[in-house]
Design a protein around this motif. Structure first.
Motif, PDB file in Angstrom:
ATOM      1  N   LYS A 193     -12.809   7.563   8.436  1.00 50.87           N
ATOM      2  CA  LYS A 193     -11.679   6.887   9.077  1.00 50.87           C
ATOM      3  C   LYS A 193     -11.759   5.370   8.911  1.00 50.87           C
ATOM      4  O   LYS A 193     -10.749   4.699   8.854  1.00 50.87           O
ATOM      5  CB  LYS A 193     -11.608   7.239  10.564  1.00 50.87           C
ATOM      6  N   GLN A 194     -12.962   4.837   8.836  1.00 47.48           N
ATOM      7  CA  GLN A 194     -13.140   3.399   8.639  1.00 47.48           C
ATOM      8  C   GLN A 194     -12.952   2.998   7.184  1.00 47.48           C
ATOM      9  O   GLN A 194     -12.403   1.950   6.890  1.00 47.48           O
ATOM     10  CB  GLN A 194     -14.533   2.962   9.089  1.00 47.48           C
ATOM     11  N   SER A 207       0.903   4.147  -2.807  1.00 48.77           N
ATOM     12  CA  SER A 207       0.782   5.553  -2.420  1.00 48.77           C
ATOM     13  C   SER A 207       1.913   6.381  -3.026  1.00 48.77           C
ATOM     14  O   SER A 207       1.692   7.487  -3.526  1.00 48.77           O
ATOM     15  CB  SER A 207       0.789   5.665  -0.903  1.00 48.77           C
ATOM     16  N   LYS A 254      -7.872   2.070   0.410  1.00 47.58           N
ATOM     17  CA  LYS A 254      -6.610   2.728   0.082  1.00 47.58           C
ATOM     18  C   LYS A 254      -5.992   2.125  -1.175  1.00 47.58           C
ATOM     19  O   LYS A 254      -5.831   0.920  -1.292  1.00 47.58           O
ATOM     20  CB  LYS A 254      -5.632   2.607   1.243  1.00 47.58           C
ATOM     21  N   ASN A 298      -9.583   9.709  -2.355  1.00 46.69           N
ATOM     22  CA  ASN A 298     -10.359  10.205  -1.217  1.00 46.69           C
ATOM     23  C   ASN A 298     -11.569  11.018  -1.641  1.00 46.69           C
ATOM     24  O   ASN A 298     -12.604  11.005  -0.972  1.00 46.69           O
ATOM     25  CB  ASN A 298      -9.464  11.024  -0.277  1.00 46.69           C
ATOM     26  N   PRO A 353      -8.904   3.425   4.946  1.00 52.63           N
ATOM     27  CA  PRO A 353      -7.936   2.314   4.945  1.00 52.63           C
ATOM     28  C   PRO A 353      -8.430   1.106   4.153  1.00 52.63           C
ATOM     29  O   PRO A 353      -7.638   0.410   3.527  1.00 52.63           O
ATOM     30  CB  PRO A 353      -7.783   1.964   6.428  1.00 52.63           C
ATOM     31  N   SER A 413       0.833  -1.206   0.000  1.00 54.46           N
ATOM     32  CA  SER A 413       0.000   0.000   0.000  1.00 54.46           C
ATOM     33  C   SER A 413       0.870   1.260   0.000  1.00 54.46           C
ATOM     34  O   SER A 413       0.501   2.270  -0.605  1.00 54.46           O
ATOM     35  CB  SER A 413      -0.959   0.009   1.190  1.00 54.46           C
ATOM     36  N   GLU A 414       2.030   1.205   0.658  1.00 49.41           N
ATOM     37  CA  GLU A 414       2.932   2.355   0.656  1.00 49.41           C
ATOM     38  C   GLU A 414       3.575   2.560  -0.715  1.00 49.41           C
ATOM     39  O   GLU A 414       3.788   3.691  -1.138  1.00 49.41           O
ATOM     40  CB  GLU A 414       4.011   2.182   1.735  1.00 49.41           C
TER      41      GLU A 414
END
Length: 144
Positions: A120-121, A53, A127, A132, A124, A49-50
């Motif tokens: 917030k739920q 990103s 992602k 967003n 993630p 995931s990083e």
């Protein structure tokens, strides 16, 4: 066994060298370099995931540069950066559209109609699969 993006980058780098695809090779080496720098900063390997990103950030930076170069009329750089983005896109998952995100959001049960805890739920959970803004639009549609 599925290949990680880092493995795919290394494999594609070797193939680009064999095929003498200079432009693709430059982009892949740049991404690998950014991944390695990020890992050195964090003193650990970064997860999938990083990496996603990081690549999304590179694409977004290119898109901002494209807009600036278009205003200046520098079409050579616009073409170059657009081609780089096409290469970067190959390493990103296919983004979900707003309806698909809405479907996922609507399946989740919320006790609170407050947008903050919901976001917030969900962020993630989605992602790398949705941006967003798309998630926020789906949440807003649900809360209406």
């Amino acid at each position: 066994m599925t290949n990680t993006i880092k493995e795919k980058l290394k494999t594609d780098m070797k193939q680009a060298m064999k095929d003498k695809e200079k432009d693709k090779l430059v982009v892949i080496r740049f991404v690998i370099d950014r991944v390695q720098k990020r890992e050195k900063e964090l003193f650990r390997e970064i997860d999938e995931s990083e990496v996603i990103s990081l690549i999304q950030t590179l694409r977004k930076q290119n898109e901002e540069s494209i807009a600036a170069y278009e205003i200046r009329g520098d079409l050579d750089f616009v073409t170059k950066l657009s081609d780089e983005n096409k290469i970067l896109k190959d390493y990103l998952p296919i983004l979900l559209n707003e309806d698909e995100v809405f479907e996922i959001v609507s399946k989740m049960i919320f006790d609170d109609k407050n947008k903050g805890p919901i976001m917030k739920q969900i962020i993630p959970l989605l992602k790398g699969r949705a941006d967003n803004k798309t998630i926020a639009n789906a949440v807003n549609r649900m809360l209406v």
